[in-house]
Design a protein around this motif. Structure first.
Motif, mmCIF file in Angstrom:
data_model
loop_
_atom_site.group_PDB
_atom_site.id
_atom_site.type_symbol
_atom_site.label_atom_id
_atom_site.label_comp_id
_atom_site.label_asym_id
_atom_site.label_seq_id
_atom_site.Cartn_x
_atom_site.Cartn_y
_atom_site.Cartn_z
ATOM 1 N N SER A 9 0.838 -1.205 0.000
ATOM 2 C CA SER A 9 0.000 0.000 0.000
ATOM 3 C C SER A 9 0.865 1.245 0.000
ATOM 4 C CB SER A 9 -0.903 0.030 1.227
ATOM 5 O OG SER A 9 -1.490 1.322 1.339
ATOM 6 N N SER A 15 -1.824 2.895 6.285
ATOM 7 C CA SER A 15 -2.449 1.816 5.509
ATOM 8 C C SER A 15 -3.051 0.746 6.422
ATOM 9 C CB SER A 15 -1.373 1.185 4.614
ATOM 10 O OG SER A 15 -1.682 -0.165 4.342
ATOM 11 N N MET A 16 -4.271 0.360 6.080
ATOM 12 C CA MET A 16 -4.962 -0.667 6.879
ATOM 13 C C MET A 16 -4.338 -2.043 6.641
ATOM 14 S SD MET A 16 -8.251 0.550 8.006
ATOM 15 C CE MET A 16 -9.008 2.145 7.877
ATOM 16 N N SER A 17 -3.998 -2.336 5.397
ATOM 17 C CA SER A 17 -3.401 -3.649 5.123
ATOM 18 C C SER A 17 -2.036 -3.747 5.825
ATOM 19 C CB SER A 17 -3.259 -3.899 3.615
ATOM 20 O OG SER A 17 -2.422 -2.937 3.019
ATOM 21 N N MET A 95 -7.155 -3.477 -1.666
ATOM 22 C CA MET A 95 -7.933 -3.642 -2.903
ATOM 23 C C MET A 95 -7.917 -2.335 -3.689
ATOM 24 S SD MET A 95 -11.979 -4.449 -3.569
ATOM 25 C CE MET A 95 -12.000 -6.164 -3.158
ATOM 26 N N ASN A 97 -9.465 -1.029 -7.209
ATOM 27 C CA ASN A 97 -10.318 -1.301 -8.368
ATOM 28 C C ASN A 97 -10.638 -2.792 -8.508
ATOM 29 O OD1 ASN A 97 -10.219 1.497 -8.927
ATOM 30 N ND2 ASN A 97 -8.196 1.190 -9.804
ATOM 31 N N LEU A 98 -11.112 -3.318 -7.405
ATOM 32 C CA LEU A 98 -11.594 -4.702 -7.284
ATOM 33 C C LEU A 98 -10.499 -5.766 -7.327
ATOM 34 C CD1 LEU A 98 -14.819 -4.523 -9.513
ATOM 35 C CD2 LEU A 98 -14.649 -4.215 -7.036
ATOM 36 N N GLY A 142 -15.129 -1.555 0.710
ATOM 37 C CA GLY A 142 -16.411 -2.262 0.769
ATOM 38 C C GLY A 142 -16.267 -3.581 1.503
HETATM 39 C C1 LIG Z 1 -6.860 3.531 -6.136
HETATM 40 C C2 LIG Z 1 -7.839 2.933 -5.164
HETATM 41 C C3 LIG Z 1 -8.784 2.048 -5.621
HETATM 42 C C4 LIG Z 1 -9.695 1.475 -4.730
HETATM 43 N N1 LIG Z 1 -10.606 0.584 -5.191
HETATM 44 C C5 LIG Z 1 -11.454 0.010 -4.327
HETATM 45 C C6 LIG Z 1 -12.410 -0.955 -4.773
HETATM 46 O O1 LIG Z 1 -12.464 -1.302 -5.941
HETATM 47 N N2 LIG Z 1 -13.230 -1.506 -3.867
HETATM 48 C C7 LIG Z 1 -13.183 -1.177 -2.536
HETATM 49 O O2 LIG Z 1 -13.955 -1.718 -1.746
HETATM 50 N N3 LIG Z 1 -12.279 -0.280 -2.081
HETATM 51 C C8 LIG Z 1 -11.430 0.319 -2.945
HETATM 52 N N4 LIG Z 1 -10.533 1.230 -2.492
HETATM 53 C C9 LIG Z 1 -10.454 1.490 -1.044
HETATM 54 C C10 LIG Z 1 -9.310 0.694 -0.446
HETATM 55 O O3 LIG Z 1 -9.416 -0.691 -0.742
HETATM 56 C C11 LIG Z 1 -9.240 0.897 1.048
HETATM 57 O O4 LIG Z 1 -9.017 2.264 1.310
HETATM 58 C C12 LIG Z 1 -8.157 0.057 1.689
HETATM 59 O O5 LIG Z 1 -8.089 0.383 3.057
HETATM 60 C C13 LIG Z 1 -6.829 0.304 1.008
HETATM 61 O O6 LIG Z 1 -5.818 -0.412 1.685
HETATM 62 P P1 LIG Z 1 -4.706 0.351 2.513
HETATM 63 O O7 LIG Z 1 -5.422 1.079 3.615
HETATM 64 O O8 LIG Z 1 -3.804 -0.704 2.986
HETATM 65 O O9 LIG Z 1 -4.032 1.323 1.578
HETATM 66 C C14 LIG Z 1 -9.633 1.818 -3.366
HETATM 67 C C15 LIG Z 1 -8.661 2.717 -2.910
HETATM 68 C C16 LIG Z 1 -7.769 3.270 -3.803
HETATM 69 C C17 LIG Z 1 -6.727 4.223 -3.286
#
Ligand SMILES: Cc1cc2nc3c(=O)[nH]c(=O)nc-3n(C[C@H](O)[C@H](O)[C@H](O)COP(=O)(O)O)c2cc1C
Length: 201
Positions: A9, A15-17, A95, A97-98, A142
């Motif tokens: 991330s 970052s949550m992950s 995630m 874009n899915l 989501g």
């Molecule tokens: C570029 C981008 C695309 C994303 N696409 C999706 C998605 O398709 N579906 C969803 O549920 N969340 C989506 N999200 C939200 C992220 O999955 C969410 O914020 C998650 O916590 C990201 O992980 P991180 O916190 O480790 O960065 C997206 C976020 C970003 C920045």
């Protein structure tokens, strides 16, 4: 024992992950305090997208590699040097874009190597990384582990399939989900961290 942590991330410590992956690593360390950890942060490296030169380098016997092919194969070889000795992998999967981040897909394209991480046998392709254990720390805005969006999730499904292709079937998934949904967002991370705390290794 060796652990390879793959960070993907771009949100760094927020970052949550990443936070979920950290909790998994800490949990593993309670069982294996001596574990040797290598971190591969895919947001810090320039990961070459797989091209014809890389692929040709993968298919050429080591003793026949030209200078150009040696250069092309170096990222993959470095990635394998970290991957092959690892007993446990903890992979952060935000995630986007899915699906998985393109950086993670680019890294995967360099570790899927015929003759090293899989081979062709009479029964078709056979994964060669059978003894590794993988933890996935998946984060999404989501909710995808259940409900109407389940079928749209290409993070867990893809990771299980590609790791399975390499022979890795011991895969445990933890998820932070719902962080974009007002009624779930505050509990998303605490709930995920609790699931790690409650997990028996
Ligand atoms: C570029 C981008 C695309 C994303 N696409 C999706 C998605 O398709 N579906 C969803 O549920 N969340 C989506 N999200 C939200 C992220 O999955 C969410 O914020 C998650 O916590 C990201 O992980 P991180 O916190 O480790 O960065 C997206 C976020 C970003 C920045």
């Amino acid at each position: 024992m060796k652990l390879l942590r793959v960070i993907t991330s771009f949100k760094g410590k927020e970052s949550m992950s990443f936070q979920l992956g950290n909790a998994i690593v800490e949990k593993i360390k309670t069982q294996h305090p001596e574990i040797d950890t290598v971190i591969r942060n895919l947001t810090k490296d320039e990961i070459p997208h797989l091209n014809e030169l890389h692929f040709n380098s993968f298919m050429t016997p080591a003793q026949n590699l030209s200078a150009e092919l040696k250069d092309a194969i170096s990222y993959s070889n470095d990635a394998l040097e970290e991957l092959l000795p690892a007993d446990i992998l903890v992979i952060d999967v935000p995630m986007y874009n899915l699906s998985i981040p393109s950086s993670l897909k680019a890294w995967i394209d360099h570790i899927v190597r015929v003759g090293i991480t899989f081979r062709y046998s009479e029964n078709g392709a056979e994964g060669l990384l059978k003894d590794k254990k993988v933890f996935l720390a998946i984060a999404s805005g989501g909710i995808f582990s259940e409900g109407p969006l389940k079928e749209f999730d290409l993070t867990e499904k893809y990771m299980r399939n590609v790791l399975g292709f390499l022979g890795i079937t011991d895969i445990t998934v933890f998820r932070v989900e719902g962080s974009a949904i007002p009624q779930f967002k505050d509990e998303a991370l605490p709930k995920a961290l609790q699931s790690v705390a409650a997990y028996s290794l």
